[in-house]
Every structure is written in structure tokens, then in C-alpha cells.
Write a protein that holds these residues in place. Structure first.
Motif, PDB file in Angstrom:
ATOM      1  N   GLY A 216      20.137  11.178 -14.836  1.00 20.61           N
ATOM      2  CA  GLY A 216      21.291  11.973 -15.229  1.00 20.61           C
ATOM      3  C   GLY A 216      22.538  11.168 -15.495  1.00 20.61           C
ATOM      4  N   ALA A 217      22.407   9.846 -15.499  1.00 15.32           N
ATOM      5  CA  ALA A 217      23.545   8.974 -15.809  1.00 15.32           C
ATOM      6  C   ALA A 217      23.038   7.793 -16.618  1.00 15.32           C
ATOM      7  CB  ALA A 217      24.235   8.491 -14.547  1.00 15.32           C
ATOM      8  N   ASN A 218      23.762   7.449 -17.671  1.00 13.19           N
ATOM      9  CA  ASN A 218      23.411   6.297 -18.498  1.00 13.19           C
ATOM     10  C   ASN A 218      24.125   5.072 -17.936  1.00 13.19           C
ATOM     11  OD1 ASN A 218      22.490   4.665 -20.541  1.00 13.19           O
ATOM     12  ND2 ASN A 218      23.976   5.383 -22.049  1.00 13.19           N
ATOM     13  N   LEU A 219      23.422   4.353 -17.066  1.00 11.60           N
ATOM     14  CA  LEU A 219      24.031   3.240 -16.351  1.00 11.60           C
ATOM     15  C   LEU A 219      23.799   1.925 -17.085  1.00 11.60           C
ATOM     16  CD1 LEU A 219      22.963   4.147 -12.698  1.00 11.60           C
ATOM     17  CD2 LEU A 219      25.147   4.620 -13.819  1.00 11.60           C
ATOM     18  N   THR A 220      24.865   1.151 -17.222  1.00 12.69           N
ATOM     19  CA  THR A 220      24.804  -0.170 -17.835  1.00 12.69           C
ATOM     20  C   THR A 220      25.105  -1.222 -16.779  1.00 12.69           C
ATOM     21  OG1 THR A 220      25.567   0.715 -19.954  1.00 12.69           O
ATOM     22  CG2 THR A 220      25.744  -1.666 -19.625  1.00 12.69           C
ATOM     23  N   GLY A 259      28.434   3.881 -15.540  1.00  6.53           N
ATOM     24  CA  GLY A 259      28.089   4.820 -16.598  1.00  6.53           C
ATOM     25  C   GLY A 259      28.680   6.191 -16.330  1.00  6.53           C
ATOM     26  N   ARG A 260      28.650   7.048 -17.322  1.00  5.48           N
ATOM     27  CA  ARG A 260      29.163   8.403 -17.198  1.00  5.48           C
ATOM     28  C   ARG A 260      28.042   9.333 -16.740  1.00  5.48           C
ATOM     29  NH1 ARG A 260      34.115   9.075 -19.328  1.00  5.48           N
ATOM     30  NH2 ARG A 260      33.848  11.332 -19.281  1.00  5.48           N
ATOM     31  N   GLY A 262      26.031  12.867 -16.428  1.00  6.48           N
ATOM     32  CA  GLY A 262      25.762  14.036 -17.239  1.00  6.48           C
ATOM     33  C   GLY A 262      26.066  15.297 -16.454  1.00  6.48           C
ATOM     34  N   GLU A 263      25.550  16.421 -16.931  1.00 11.35           N
ATOM     35  CA  GLU A 263      25.780  17.682 -16.228  1.00 11.35           C
ATOM     36  C   GLU A 263      25.121  17.703 -14.862  1.00 11.35           C
ATOM     37  OE1 GLU A 263      24.558  20.902 -18.656  1.00 11.35           O
ATOM     38  OE2 GLU A 263      26.096  20.573 -20.195  1.00 11.35           O
ATOM     39  N   ARG A 264      24.013  16.980 -14.703  1.00  9.66           N
ATOM     40  CA  ARG A 264      23.314  16.922 -13.432  1.00  9.66           C
ATOM     41  C   ARG A 264      22.917  15.486 -13.141  1.00  9.66           C
ATOM     42  NH1 ARG A 264      18.322  20.868 -12.380  1.00  9.66           N
ATOM     43  NH2 ARG A 264      20.076  22.332 -12.430  1.00  9.66           N
ATOM     44  N   LEU A 265      23.203  15.040 -11.937  1.00 12.24           N
ATOM     45  CA  LEU A 265      22.862  13.690 -11.509  1.00 12.24           C
ATOM     46  C   LEU A 265      21.913  13.767 -10.322  1.00 12.24           C
ATOM     47  CD1 LEU A 265      23.376  10.582 -11.634  1.00 12.24           C
ATOM     48  CD2 LEU A 265      25.200  10.955  -9.954  1.00 12.24           C
ATOM     49  N   ASN A 266      20.791  13.076 -10.407  1.00 14.39           N
ATOM     50  CA  ASN A 266      19.807  13.048  -9.338  1.00 14.39           C
ATOM     51  C   ASN A 266      19.601  11.609  -8.877  1.00 14.39           C
ATOM     52  OD1 ASN A 266      19.208  15.849  -9.513  1.00 14.39           O
ATOM     53  ND2 ASN A 266      17.862  15.458 -11.254  1.00 14.39           N
ATOM     54  N   ALA A 267      19.668  11.400  -7.577  1.00 13.60           N
ATOM     55  CA  ALA A 267      19.342  10.117  -6.968  1.00 13.60           C
ATOM     56  C   ALA A 267      18.257  10.366  -5.933  1.00 13.60           C
ATOM     57  CB  ALA A 267      20.569   9.485  -6.326  1.00 13.60           C
ATOM     58  N   LEU A 268      17.131   9.736  -6.088  1.00 12.54           N
ATOM     59  CA  LEU A 268      15.970   9.972  -5.220  1.00 12.54           C
ATOM     60  C   LEU A 268      15.618   8.687  -4.491  1.00 12.54           C
ATOM     61  CD1 LEU A 268      13.604  11.803  -4.296  1.00 12.54           C
ATOM     62  CD2 LEU A 268      12.331  10.974  -6.288  1.00 12.54           C
ATOM     63  N   GLY A 269      15.598   8.775  -3.154  1.00 14.96           N
ATOM     64  CA  GLY A 269      15.205   7.636  -2.343  1.00 14.96           C
ATOM     65  C   GLY A 269      13.940   7.942  -1.562  1.00 14.96           C
TER      66      GLY A 269
END
Length: 275
Positions: A216-220, A259-260, A262-269
Motif C-alpha cells: 500500500g506504499a510505493n517505497l523507494t 514513499g507516499r 495509498g488509501e490503505r497501508l498494510n505491514a505484516l510481520g
């Protein structure tokens, strides 16, 4: 270095490296079942649920203490599946880095305003909502428990003076929601009014084998440097935009990606063995 532990009891007290594999990977046995409760004199609310190995809790600190205190207003913690899922960083492992790391807001599960890492730690907050719900006694009926607390760690008045940001609303609502006997999730809403930059941080009981994916995020990836900037080396003192010299957690965080959202961001550990 492995964490220093208090042996002989149910719980592990981490006084240093909470990332020790002995602490984070191996589940710990659960203790006696207890209902949800708040300790208003200290400033701690704890929502509890589940039975036996399925016990879990969600805690919120809104108190203010003097001496040997962290800058951790409205920090949040969670236990479940025999693990500390959102750990506090613990007592300084080395006083050489305490002011730049262990004491800071960024190393806790809370919100930093304008990268001001030293708000007033003695300000006492208030518990504004307390609704422990039907599952507070540990029965098997899925339930929803809610608590909210507010605090004024940032304010343009005494005892802070007039150097920090003026934050008029610093408030956190969180809920522990049961899905089944051994399944649950938490809802967290953090409201901040004031300042220009709000940075929320989350910390898990990470180990070298913990796998984390972000969607959900375009990370650079940042090619070099630290969170303090591309030109700031790891652990190096630097000057911010105002010209003030700093030595803080931002220059101790490397491997940065930006990065910016999006409407929904998911981080899964996932811990080893989990799918």
C-alpha cells in the motif's frame, strides 16, 4: 547482547536488547487470568481478554513520572500468543546512547510532533473513555473493549517554555476486539492537533528471522545516510534546518525507504513458523 532477565517468574523483564531471540521468538507461559483494569494514579489502562494460552492484552500509558522516565506520552503496548508484540525498549543498555535512543519518542509506539524528542514527561494525562465490554472477565464471547486517553506533553506554557510546538489535542483511542478464543485485533486512532509534522512509530519484538512486508506504499530505498538525511552518517551528530546540533534517534536509523501511502497501508510481520 542478550537481554538481562528477571528469572524465576512468569514474565520476562527486558532491560536492554528486546530483540534477543530468546525473548522474542520463544513464547512465554501465560499467568493467571485477570480482568481489564486501569491504574489511574499511575496512568495505565489495560484491556485484557482470552483464557489460558489465548490470553492477550492491550495497554495504554497516559501517566507522568519524574526521574528515570522515558519520553513516551500515550505509548501503546500489546501482549498475545505468549509474546510481547509491541515492546517498550526498556531500561538503557548503555547510558552513552540513552539520550539519543532509549529515552526518545521515536523508539516508542507513539507520535512525535515536529521531531521534538523531549516534551514534558511529567505531565499527567486523563482517561476519557473506559468501556471494558462483555469479555473483560475472560469469557469466550467475542467482545469489543475500548479506552481513550488524552495528554498535553507539548504546549506553549510552563513547564515547557516557548520553544516546543503548541499541540492543543493529543489523544488516543484504542480497542481490543475479539474474533475467537485465540484470535483478536486492535483498533488504534491517534488524534493530534498542532505542530507541522506528525511522525508515528511502531516497534515489534523483532529478531533477525522476523519477516516484515509492506503493502500500500510505493517505497523507494534511500541510497545512503540515515533517517536524519542522506548526508548524515550512522550515529553522527548533525544540524537540522534551524541550525541546531542534534544527536537523536533519526541518525541511528539506517536502511531507510520513503514513499507516499495509498488509501490503505498494510505491514505484516511473521515470526518463524507462522504463515
Amino acid at each position: 547482547n542478550p537481554a538481562i532477565k528477571a528469572l524465576g517468574g512468569t514474565y520476562t523483564i527486558c532491560i536492554g536488547d528486546v530483540g534477543s531471540t530468546e525473548v522474542s521468538v520463544a513464547p512465554r507461559p501465560t499467568g493467571p487470568e485477570r480482568p481489564s483494569e486501569y491504574l489511574d494514579g499511575f496512568g495505565l489502562g489495560v484491556l485484557r481478554s482470552g483464557r489460558g494460552a489465548g490470553q492477550r492484552d492491550l495497554w495504554l500509558f497516559y501517566g507522568g513520572v519524574r526521574g528515570h522516565a522515558h519520553y513516551d506520552p500515550l505509548t501503546l503496548g500489546m501482549h498475545g500468543y505468549g509474546r510481547d508484540l509491541l515492546p517498550n525498549i526498556g531500561y538503557p543498555q548503555s547510558w552513552n546512547f540513552a539520550s539519543a535512543w532509549e529515552w526518545s519518542l521515536l523508539t516508542h509506539n507513539t507520535v512525535v510532533v515536529d521531531r521534538d524528542e523531549k516534551p514534558c514527561s511529567t505531565v499527567v494525562g486523563s482517561l476519557t473513555v473506559w468501556a471494558p465490554g462483555s469479555d473483560a472477565a475472560g469469557n469466550d464471547t467475542p467482545g469489543c473493549q475500548v479506552m481513550e486517553a488524552s495528554k498535553r506533553p507539548y504546549r506553549v506554557s510552563e513547564p515547557r517554555g516557548r520553544k516546543g510546538p503548541d499541540v492543543t489535542d493529543y489523544r488516543r483511542l484504542t480497542a481490543l476486539i475479539d474474533v475467537g478464543p485465540d484470535q483478536f485485533y486492535a483498533l488504534d486512532v491517534f488524534r493530534v492537533t498542532g505542530g507541522r509534522d506528525h511522525l508515528q512509530s511502531w516497534h515489534s519484538g523483532a529478531t533477525p528471522k522476523l519477516r516484515v512486508t509492506v503493502e500500500g506504499a510505493n517505497l523507494t530505498p534511500q541510497p545512503q545516510g540515515t533517517l536524519a538525511g542522506e548526508g548524515v552518517a550512522y550515529g553522527a551528530r548533525y544540524r537540522d534546518a534551524s541550525g541546531q546540533e542534534r544527536w537523536d534517534p533519526y541518525c541511528h536509523l539506517k536502511d531507510v525507504a520513503r514513499g507516499r501511502m495509498g488509501e490503505r497501508l498494510n505491514a505484516l510481520g511473521l515470526f518463524p513458523g507462522q504463515e
